[in-house]
Enzyme design. Structure first.
Site, short mmCIF file in Angstrom:
data_model
loop_
_atom_site.label_atom_id
_atom_site.label_comp_id
_atom_site.label_asym_id
_atom_site.label_seq_id
_atom_site.Cartn_x
_atom_site.Cartn_y
_atom_site.Cartn_z
N GLY A 7 0.89 -1.20 0.02
CA GLY A 7 -0.11 0.11 -0.09
C GLY A 7 0.86 1.39 0.08
N ASP A 30 2.17 -2.20 -4.50
CA ASP A 30 0.92 -1.52 -4.49
C ASP A 30 -0.01 -2.20 -5.59
OD1 ASP A 30 -0.43 1.28 -3.41
OD2 ASP A 30 -1.30 0.65 -5.12
N ARG A 31 -1.05 -2.34 -5.52
CA ARG A 31 -1.87 -2.79 -6.73
C ARG A 31 -1.64 -1.95 -7.91
NH1 ARG A 31 -8.20 -2.44 -4.98
NH2 ARG A 31 -8.12 -0.23 -4.98
N ASN A 86 -6.22 2.00 9.28
CA ASN A 86 -7.33 2.30 10.33
C ASN A 86 -8.11 1.07 10.49
OD1 ASN A 86 -6.07 4.56 11.40
ND2 ASN A 86 -7.51 5.95 9.89
N SER A 112 -0.91 7.96 13.19
CA SER A 112 -1.61 9.47 13.05
C SER A 112 -0.67 10.19 12.41
CB SER A 112 -2.03 9.71 14.58
OG SER A 112 -2.44 11.08 14.37
N GLY A 114 -1.29 11.66 9.29
CA GLY A 114 -1.68 11.93 7.84
C GLY A 114 -0.43 12.47 6.71
N LYS A 164 -5.94 4.12 18.63
CA LYS A 164 -5.93 5.05 17.48
C LYS A 164 -7.29 5.38 17.20
CE LYS A 164 -4.90 7.43 13.96
NZ LYS A 164 -5.95 7.31 12.81
N HIS A 167 -8.24 8.02 19.85
CA HIS A 167 -7.61 9.17 19.23
C HIS A 167 -8.57 9.70 18.21
CE1 HIS A 167 -5.47 11.18 15.97
NE2 HIS A 167 -4.46 11.54 17.10
N ASN A 168 -9.04 9.07 17.01
CA ASN A 168 -9.93 9.56 16.39
C ASN A 168 -11.35 10.02 16.87
OD1 ASN A 168 -7.58 8.55 14.52
ND2 ASN A 168 -9.01 8.41 13.04
N GLU A 171 -10.41 13.44 18.11
CA GLU A 171 -10.07 14.11 16.88
C GLU A 171 -11.72 14.67 16.48
OE1 GLU A 171 -7.37 12.67 13.93
OE2 GLU A 171 -9.25 12.63 12.37
N1 LIG Z 1 -4.97 9.40 5.10
C1 LIG Z 1 -4.60 9.43 6.44
O1 LIG Z 1 -4.67 10.53 7.08
C2 LIG Z 1 -4.47 8.34 7.18
C3 LIG Z 1 -3.82 8.41 8.38
C4 LIG Z 1 -3.65 7.22 9.16
C5 LIG Z 1 -4.09 6.10 8.76
N2 LIG Z 1 -4.59 5.90 7.40
C6 LIG Z 1 -4.99 4.53 7.05
O2 LIG Z 1 -4.02 4.29 6.30
C7 LIG Z 1 -4.24 3.12 5.11
C8 LIG Z 1 -4.20 3.82 3.98
O3 LIG Z 1 -4.58 4.92 3.82
P1 LIG Z 1 -4.08 6.12 2.68
O4 LIG Z 1 -4.51 7.55 2.85
O5 LIG Z 1 -2.68 6.03 2.24
O6 LIG Z 1 -5.11 5.58 1.27
P2 LIG Z 1 -4.99 5.83 -0.23
O7 LIG Z 1 -6.10 5.30 -0.77
O8 LIG Z 1 -4.19 6.93 -0.47
O9 LIG Z 1 -3.77 4.52 -0.61
C9 LIG Z 1 -4.01 3.29 -0.42
C10 LIG Z 1 -3.09 2.37 -1.34
O10 LIG Z 1 -3.48 1.07 -1.13
C11 LIG Z 1 -3.59 0.35 -2.69
N3 LIG Z 1 -4.21 -0.80 -2.53
C12 LIG Z 1 -5.69 -0.99 -2.06
N4 LIG Z 1 -6.02 -2.16 -2.05
C13 LIG Z 1 -4.65 -2.89 -2.40
C14 LIG Z 1 -4.54 -4.20 -2.31
N5 LIG Z 1 -5.17 -5.14 -2.11
N6 LIG Z 1 -3.07 -4.46 -2.50
C15 LIG Z 1 -1.94 -3.60 -2.65
N7 LIG Z 1 -2.39 -2.36 -2.59
C16 LIG Z 1 -3.69 -1.78 -2.69
C17 LIG Z 1 -4.05 1.56 -3.40
O11 LIG Z 1 -3.74 1.14 -4.81
C18 LIG Z 1 -3.65 2.87 -2.85
O12 LIG Z 1 -2.44 2.95 -3.49
C19 LIG Z 1 -5.84 3.13 5.53
O13 LIG Z 1 -6.22 2.13 6.26
C20 LIG Z 1 -6.19 4.62 6.24
O14 LIG Z 1 -7.43 4.34 6.99
C21 LIG Z 1 -4.76 7.10 6.72
O1 LIG Z 2 -4.90 10.55 12.83
C1 LIG Z 2 -4.73 10.78 11.67
O2 LIG Z 2 -3.82 10.89 11.00
C2 LIG Z 2 -6.20 10.93 11.11
O3 LIG Z 2 -7.17 10.47 12.15
C3 LIG Z 2 -6.28 9.68 10.09
O4 LIG Z 2 -6.44 8.43 10.66
C4 LIG Z 2 -7.49 9.91 9.07
O5 LIG Z 2 -7.34 11.13 8.50
C5 LIG Z 2 -8.82 9.65 9.40
O6 LIG Z 2 -8.72 8.19 9.12
C6 LIG Z 2 -9.90 10.25 8.94
O7 LIG Z 2 -10.94 9.73 9.84
P1 LIG Z 2 -12.58 10.09 9.31
O8 LIG Z 2 -12.57 9.58 8.00
O9 LIG Z 2 -13.35 9.04 10.14
O10 LIG Z 2 -12.77 11.62 9.64
#
Ligand SMILES: NC(=O)c1ccc[n+]([C@@H]2O[C@H](COP(=O)([O-])OP(=O)(O)OC[C@H]3O[C@@H](n4cnc5c(N)ncnc54)[C@H](O)[C@@H]3O)[C@@H](O)[C@H]2O)c1
Ligand SMILES: O=C(O)[C@H](O)[C@@H](O)[C@H](O)[C@H](O)COP(=O)(O)O
Length: 292
Positions: A7, A30-31, A86, A112, A114, A164, A167-168, A171
Site C-alpha cells: 500500500g 501496491d496494486r 485504520n 496518525s 496524515g 487509535k 484518538h480519532n 479528533e
Molecule cells: N490518510 C490518512 O490521513 C491516514 C492516516 C492514518 C491512517 N490511515 C490509514 O492508512 C491506510 C492507507 O490510507 P491512505 O490514506 O494511504 O489511502 P490511499 O487510498 O491513499 O492509499 C491506499 C493504497 O493502497 C493500495 N491498495 C488498495 N488495495 C490494495 C491491495 N489489495 N493490494 C495492494 N495495494 C492496495 C491502493 O492502490 C493505494 O495506493 C488506510 O487504512 C487508512 O485508513 C490514513
Molecule cells: O490521525 C490521523 O492521521 C487521522 O485521524 C487519520 O487516521 C485519518 O485522516 C482519519 O482516518 C480520518 O477519519 P474520518 O474519515 O473518520 O474522519
C-alpha cells in the site's frame, strides 16, 4: 533492516520515503504498478530476507483482509505482519489467530499524522507480544516523530488500533468544537475578522493545537470556506468509538454528537425536522414552512 510495505498511497508512499531516509531498505508493493517496486506480493516476499517484516498500509476492511490472507500463505514461521491501516480493533484478534496458525506474528499499529508525516513523523500506537514488537522496533523508530513522545506499545494485540480509534474519536469532537466556535464567530456582526481571531488563538491560549493551526491554514486558503460544501464523510473510527462506549457503558456525549453532526451534514432536508415541524403544528398550531 529490510521491510516489505504493502500500500503506497497517501500514507504508505511517504512512509516508504521516511523509512528509507533512516537508512533501511523498503520493498514496496501496491496494486497500482506506477507506485510499486515489485509486481506482486509473492515477489515482495521472495525478495525479503527472513525473518521478514511486512507492513500492510491499505484501506481497512476487505483490502486489508485479502492482503493478510495472501500473506498468511506466502510468509514463513517467525515472520511478522504489521497492520498499520485504520482497521477496526476487533479485526486484530482474528488476524493474529489466522497468522499464528502458520507461526507468523502479528502487530497492530494505529498511525496518525496524515500527509504531514513524512516531515513531522508519524505518531504510532501498537499492540502485540513484546518479542513481535521488538522485531519491528527499528521501523517504529524510523517512523515516529523526533523527541520523547509519539510512540507507544499500548498493550496486547488490538490495543494499538483501540488507542487509535479513541484518538480519532477525540479528533472528531475537537474538530466539531472548533467548527461550532467558527460558525458562531462568523454569524455576528461585532467580530469583523474571524480568521485573525483564529490566528491569534495559536499562541498563548488554552485551546491552541495543531488542529487549530490547520484551521488557520484552511482559512488562509479560503477565508470564509466559501468554496466548500458543508458535507463531512467518515471512515468508521467515530462509529466504532461510540459502539465501544456503548459496550462499556461509558458516556461519550461530545464524541457522539460530533459523529451525528457529520450524518446531519449529508442531508439536504432533515426528515426528523419535518416531523418536529409537523408535531409543533399539530399540538400548537405553530407555522410550518412548505416546500416550494
Ligand atoms: N490518510 C490518512 O490521513 C491516514 C492516516 C492514518 C491512517 N490511515 C490509514 O492508512 C491506510 C492507507 O490510507 P491512505 O490514506 O494511504 O489511502 P490511499 O487510498 O491513499 O492509499 C491506499 C493504497 O493502497 C493500495 N491498495 C488498495 N488495495 C490494495 C491491495 N489489495 N493490494 C495492494 N495495494 C492496495 C491502493 O492502490 C493505494 O495506493 C488506510 O487504512 C487508512 O485508513 C490514513
Ligand atoms: O490521525 C490521523 O492521521 C487521522 O485521524 C487519520 O487516521 C485519518 O485522516 C482519519 O482516518 C480520518 O477519519 P474520518 O474519515 O473518520 O474522519
Amino acid at each position: 533492516m529490510e521491510l516489505g510495505l504493502v500500500g503506497l498511497g497517501k500514507m504508505g508512499g511517504n512512509m516508504r520515503e521516511r523509512i528509507r531516509r533512516a537508512g533501511h531498505t523498503v520493498i514496496g508493493y501496491d496494486r497500482n504498478p506506477d507506485l510499486a517496486d515489485v509486481h506482486s506480493l509473492a515477489e515482495l516476499v521472495d525478495k525479503l530476507k527472513g525473518p521478514r517484516v511486512v507492513w500492510v498500509m491499505v484501506p481497512a476492511g476487505a483490502a486489508t483482509q485479502s492482503t493478510i490472507d495472501e500473506l498468511a500463505e506466502l510468509l514463513s514461521p517467525g515472520d511478522i505482519v504489521v497492520d498499520g491501516g485504520n482497521s477496526r480493533w476487533t479485526d486484530d484478534e482474528k488476524h493474529a489467530e489466522e497468522l499464528k496458525a502458520k507461526g507468523i506474528g502479528f502487530v497492530d499499529c494505529g498511525v496518525s499524522g496524515g500527509v504531514w508525516g513524512l516531515e513531522n513523523g508519524y505518531a504510532l500506537m501498537y499492540g502485540g507480544a513484546a518479542d513481535d514488537v521488538a522485531k519491528v522496533q527499528p521501523i517504529f523508530d524510523a517512523l515516529k516523530p523526533e523527541g520523547e513522545f509519539g510512540s507507544v506499545h499500548a498493550g496486547k494485540v488490538g490495543a494499538g488500533h483501540f488507542a487509535k480509534m479513541v484518538h480519532n474519536g477525540i479528533e472528531y469532537a475537537m474538530m466539531q468544537a472548533y467548527a461550532e466556535g467558527w460558525e458562531l464567530l462568523e454569524k455576528v456582526d461585532s467580530v469583523t475578522d474571524v480568521r485573525e481571531v483564529f490566528r491569534s488563538w495559536q499562541e498563548g491560549t488554552v485551546i491552541r493545537s495543531w488542529l487549530l493551526d490547520l484551521a488557520v491554514n484552511a482559512l488562509d486558503d479560503d477565508e470564509h470556506l466559501d468554496k466548500l460544501r458543508g458535507f463531512a464523510a467518515d471512515s468508521g473510527e467515530g462509529r466504532w468509538t461510540v459502539e465501544a462506549a456503548i459496550d462499556n457503558a461509558v458516556p461519550l456525549p461530545a464524541i457522539t454528537a460530533s459523529l451525528f453532526a457529520r450524518f446531519a451534514s449529508r442531508q439536504e432536508d432533515s426528515p426528523q425536522m419535518k416531523m418536529i415541524a409537523a408535531l409543533r403544528n399539530q399540538f400548537g398550531g405553530h407555522a410550518v414552512e412548505n416546500k416550494k
